[in-house]
Design a protein around this motif. Structure first.
Motif, PDB file in Angstrom:
ATOM      1  N   THR A   1       0.833  -1.193   0.000  1.00 18.45           N
ATOM      2  CA  THR A   1       0.000   0.000   0.000  1.00 18.45           C
ATOM      3  C   THR A   1       0.873   1.251   0.000  1.00 18.45           C
ATOM      4  OG1 THR A   1      -1.641  -1.206   1.314  1.00 18.45           O
ATOM      5  CG2 THR A   1      -1.899   1.172   1.138  1.00 18.45           C
ATOM      6  N   VAL A   2       0.482   2.234  -0.809  1.00 18.08           N
ATOM      7  CA  VAL A   2       1.193   3.509  -0.861  1.00 18.08           C
ATOM      8  C   VAL A   2       0.276   4.590  -0.298  1.00 18.08           C
ATOM      9  CG1 VAL A   2       2.296   5.220  -2.342  1.00 18.08           C
ATOM     10  CG2 VAL A   2       2.556   2.783  -2.844  1.00 18.08           C
ATOM     11  N   TYR A   3       0.786   5.312   0.700  1.00 18.87           N
ATOM     12  CA  TYR A   3       0.024   6.364   1.349  1.00 18.87           C
ATOM     13  C   TYR A   3       0.661   7.724   1.045  1.00 18.87           C
ATOM     14  CZ  TYR A   3      -1.596   2.421   4.227  1.00 18.87           C
ATOM     15  OH  TYR A   3      -2.107   1.226   4.664  1.00 18.87           O
ATOM     16  N   SER A   4      -0.097   8.765   1.296  1.00 18.59           N
ATOM     17  CA  SER A   4       0.435  10.129   1.258  1.00 18.59           C
ATOM     18  C   SER A   4       0.254  10.736   2.645  1.00 18.59           C
ATOM     19  CB  SER A   4      -0.274  10.979   0.212  1.00 18.59           C
ATOM     20  OG  SER A   4      -1.634  11.181   0.569  1.00 18.59           O
ATOM     21  N   TYR A   5       1.292  11.429   3.098  1.00 13.44           N
ATOM     22  CA  TYR A   5       1.256  12.079   4.413  1.00 13.44           C
ATOM     23  C   TYR A   5       1.412  13.570   4.216  1.00 13.44           C
ATOM     24  CZ  TYR A   5       2.557  13.355   9.194  1.00 13.44           C
ATOM     25  OH  TYR A   5       2.622  13.940  10.437  1.00 13.44           O
ATOM     26  N   ASN A   6       0.427  14.337   4.649  1.00 16.39           N
ATOM     27  CA  ASN A   6       0.445  15.781   4.493  1.00 16.39           C
ATOM     28  C   ASN A   6       1.231  16.406   5.639  1.00 16.39           C
ATOM     29  OD1 ASN A   6      -0.579  18.670   4.722  1.00 16.39           O
ATOM     30  ND2 ASN A   6      -1.586  18.009   2.826  1.00 16.39           N
ATOM     31  N   LEU A   7       2.253  17.158   5.303  1.00 21.08           N
ATOM     32  CA  LEU A   7       3.101  17.749   6.334  1.00 21.08           C
ATOM     33  C   LEU A   7       2.399  18.863   7.096  1.00 21.08           C
ATOM     34  CD1 LEU A   7       6.444  17.973   4.313  1.00 21.08           C
ATOM     35  CD2 LEU A   7       5.733  16.177   5.890  1.00 21.08           C
ATOM     36  N   ASP A   8       1.435  19.529   6.453  1.00 19.78           N
ATOM     37  CA  ASP A   8       0.747  20.644   7.103  1.00 19.78           C
ATOM     38  C   ASP A   8      -0.366  20.154   8.030  1.00 19.78           C
ATOM     39  OD1 ASP A   8       2.403  22.378   5.712  1.00 19.78           O
ATOM     40  OD2 ASP A   8       1.003  22.541   4.026  1.00 19.78           O
ATOM     41  N   THR A   9      -1.214  19.273   7.502  1.00 18.75           N
ATOM     42  CA  THR A   9      -2.355  18.800   8.294  1.00 18.75           C
ATOM     43  C   THR A   9      -2.039  17.539   9.087  1.00 18.75           C
ATOM     44  OG1 THR A   9      -3.195  17.464   6.449  1.00 18.75           O
ATOM     45  CG2 THR A   9      -3.913  19.755   6.579  1.00 18.75           C
ATOM     46  N   GLN A  10      -0.887  16.885   8.775  1.00 14.56           N
ATOM     47  CA  GLN A  10      -0.493  15.642   9.435  1.00 14.56           C
ATOM     48  C   GLN A  10      -1.578  14.570   9.271  1.00 14.56           C
ATOM     49  OE1 GLN A  10       0.622  16.490  13.491  1.00 14.56           O
ATOM     50  NE2 GLN A  10       2.398  17.714  12.886  1.00 14.56           N
ATOM     51  N   GLN A  11      -2.177  14.540   8.082  1.00 14.61           N
ATOM     52  CA  GLN A  11      -3.209  13.560   7.769  1.00 14.61           C
ATOM     53  C   GLN A  11      -2.682  12.539   6.778  1.00 14.61           C
ATOM     54  OE1 GLN A  11      -6.306  13.439   9.231  1.00 14.61           O
ATOM     55  NE2 GLN A  11      -5.591  15.134  10.531  1.00 14.61           N
ATOM     56  N   TRP A  12      -3.144  11.292   6.929  1.00 11.99           N
ATOM     57  CA  TRP A  12      -2.770  10.196   6.038  1.00 11.99           C
ATOM     58  C   TRP A  12      -3.880   9.968   5.023  1.00 11.99           C
ATOM     59  CZ3 TRP A  12       1.856   7.423   6.406  1.00 11.99           C
ATOM     60  CH2 TRP A  12       2.628   7.688   7.536  1.00 11.99           C
ATOM     61  N   GLN A  13      -3.484   9.571   3.810  1.00  9.11           N
ATOM     62  CA  GLN A  13      -4.452   9.231   2.771  1.00  9.11           C
ATOM     63  C   GLN A  13      -3.892   8.066   1.949  1.00  9.11           C
ATOM     64  OE1 GLN A  13      -5.379  12.382   0.032  1.00  9.11           O
ATOM     65  NE2 GLN A  13      -6.711  11.095  -1.241  1.00  9.11           N
ATOM     66  N   ARG A  14      -4.736   7.098   1.719  1.00  9.09           N
ATOM     67  CA  ARG A  14      -4.326   5.942   0.918  1.00  9.09           C
ATOM     68  C   ARG A  14      -4.415   6.277  -0.566  1.00  9.09           C
ATOM     69  NH1 ARG A  14      -6.884  -0.202   1.204  1.00  9.09           N
ATOM     70  NH2 ARG A  14      -6.332  -0.802  -0.919  1.00  9.09           N
ATOM     71  N   LEU A  15      -3.285   6.138  -1.277  1.00 10.39           N
ATOM     72  CA  LEU A  15      -3.252   6.433  -2.705  1.00 10.39           C
ATOM     73  C   LEU A  15      -3.671   5.227  -3.532  1.00 10.39           C
ATOM     74  CD1 LEU A  15       0.036   8.539  -2.962  1.00 10.39           C
ATOM     75  CD2 LEU A  15      -2.323   9.347  -2.766  1.00 10.39           C
ATOM     76  N   PHE A  16      -2.993   4.121  -3.370  1.00  5.61           N
ATOM     77  CA  PHE A  16      -3.331   2.886  -4.068  1.00  5.61           C
ATOM     78  C   PHE A  16      -2.656   1.723  -3.360  1.00  5.61           C
ATOM     79  CE2 PHE A  16       0.161   4.994  -6.330  1.00  5.61           C
ATOM     80  CZ  PHE A  16       1.174   4.053  -6.209  1.00  5.61           C
ATOM     81  N   ARG A  17      -3.086   0.534  -3.696  1.00  2.76           N
ATOM     82  CA  ARG A  17      -2.500  -0.668  -3.118  1.00  2.76           C
ATOM     83  C   ARG A  17      -2.219  -1.666  -4.222  1.00  2.76           C
ATOM     84  NH1 ARG A  17      -3.041  -5.746  -1.030  1.00  2.76           N
ATOM     85  NH2 ARG A  17      -2.060  -6.111   1.002  1.00  2.76           N
ATOM     86  N   LYS A  18      -0.987  -2.179  -4.247  1.00  2.00           N
ATOM     87  CA  LYS A  18      -0.573  -3.167  -5.225  1.00  2.00           C
ATOM     88  C   LYS A  18      -0.308  -4.492  -4.516  1.00  2.00           C
ATOM     89  CE  LYS A  18      -0.668   0.219  -8.065  1.00  2.00           C
ATOM     90  NZ  LYS A  18      -1.873   0.395  -8.891  1.00  2.00           N
ATOM     91  N   ALA A  19      -0.314  -5.552  -5.313  1.00  2.00           N
ATOM     92  CA  ALA A  19      -0.014  -6.864  -4.743  1.00  2.00           C
ATOM     93  C   ALA A  19       1.477  -7.087  -4.598  1.00  2.00           C
ATOM     94  CB  ALA A  19      -0.627  -7.967  -5.612  1.00  2.00           C
ATOM     95  N   PHE A  20       2.272  -6.091  -5.006  1.00  2.00           N
ATOM     96  CA  PHE A  20       3.720  -6.232  -4.972  1.00  2.00           C
ATOM     97  C   PHE A  20       4.312  -5.155  -4.066  1.00  2.00           C
ATOM     98  CE2 PHE A  20       2.044  -7.383  -9.135  1.00  2.00           C
ATOM     99  CZ  PHE A  20       2.474  -8.690  -9.251  1.00  2.00           C
ATOM    100  N   ARG A  21       5.391  -5.509  -3.401  1.00  2.00           N
ATOM    101  CA  ARG A  21       6.055  -4.577  -2.496  1.00  2.00           C
ATOM    102  C   ARG A  21       6.811  -3.511  -3.289  1.00  2.00           C
ATOM    103  NH1 ARG A  21       9.637  -7.317   1.978  1.00  2.00           N
ATOM    104  NH2 ARG A  21       7.535  -8.020   2.528  1.00  2.00           N
ATOM    105  N   THR A  22       6.636  -2.267  -2.907  1.00  2.00           N
ATOM    106  CA  THR A  22       7.313  -1.157  -3.575  1.00  2.00           C
ATOM    107  C   THR A  22       8.711  -0.988  -3.006  1.00  2.00           C
ATOM    108  OG1 THR A  22       5.217  -0.024  -4.005  1.00  2.00           O
ATOM    109  CG2 THR A  22       7.225   1.303  -4.059  1.00  2.00           C
ATOM    110  N   TYR A  23       9.709  -0.953  -3.895  1.00  2.00           N
ATOM    111  CA  TYR A  23      11.097  -0.818  -3.482  1.00  2.00           C
ATOM    112  C   TYR A  23      11.608   0.614  -3.599  1.00  2.00           C
ATOM    113  CZ  TYR A  23      12.604  -5.588  -2.503  1.00  2.00           C
ATOM    114  OH  TYR A  23      12.797  -6.813  -1.916  1.00  2.00           O
TER     115      TYR A  23
END
Length: 223
Positions: A87-109
């Motif tokens: 799973t790839v998330y985005s973390y907002n530095l200003d609001t300190q909120q997490w959001q899920r971008l997408f999820r793959k069946a393979f590990r991201t390197y």
């Protein structure tokens, strides 16, 4: 003066919960992001007050953020976080909120962002993903094991991974030749004269040995 400091999970001055560090990223503000396994993310902030440690997980951090494989600054105030579960998330530095971008069946390197703001992700077994689209052979990419992605200044995307071919090599034939005075000279031209001299010397030596005296002859001294 260059000073090297070593931080471990047992260091009193660090917030590292594990010694398994997978990735280190420096964002636009100069903060170091450290991705770990089973320890989430740690931030090392260096400013006029010294060095400060911070954990950006927060109470709303997803469970997958406990083990992070890769980090990438998506834009000025967003950091892309690739978890071990794909799973790839985005973390907002200003609001300190997490959001899920997408999820793959393979590990991201590895991850990188191009000039158009698209997120490139190199995976283990899944090739390269651009946002939510996987590149395939029609795009000129056959490799499925991608370990590193980098962006060249001219916009070229550089990918490093394992060869997709069974012989585990590249499909190109490469030969190096010296370029002297505007002309290409094969290496063989540099050794032809020496080899011809050596061959003649060997032939002459063989002829000398073949025609030389062999054995001995006994001549009686008394009659």
């Amino acid at each position: 003066e260059l000073r090297v400091e070593h931080y471990t999970a047992s260091s009193a001055s660090s917030l590292l919960e594990t010694n398994y560090v997978n990735d280190v990223m420096k964002d636009a503000s100069g903060t170091l992001w450290i991705a770990t396994t089973y320890g989430g993310i740690c931030q090392l902030i260096a400013n006029d007050f010294g060095q400060q440690w911070h954990t950006p997980q927060g109470a709303d951090a997803p469970a997958g953020a406990n083990s992070v494989r890769a980090l990438c600054q998506a834009d000025g105030n967003t950091v892309a976080v690739a978890a071990m579960d794909g799973t790839v998330y985005s973390y907002n530095l200003d609001t300190q909120q997490w959001q899920r971008l997408f999820r793959k069946a393979f590990r991201t390197y590895s991850m990188a962002v191009d000039g158009r703001g698209r997120l490139w992700a190199g995976t283990r077994g899944g090739g390269v993903w651009v946002n939510d689209r996987c590149l395939n052979e029609t795009d000129g990419l056959r490799a499925r094991q991608i370990y590193d992605i980098a962006m060249a200044p001219d916009g070229t995307v550089l990918c490093r991974g394992e060869s997709p071919y069974d012989f585990k090599s590249h499909p190109y034939t490469m030969k190096l030749y010296p370029f002297i005075n505007g002309a290409i000279h094969p290496f063989m031209t540099n050794v032809i004269d020496q080899q011809r001299y050596i061959n003649r010397l060997i032939v002459m030596n063989d002829m000398s040995i073949r025609s030389s005296f062999k054995g001995f002859k006994m001549i009686p001294t008394t009659v």
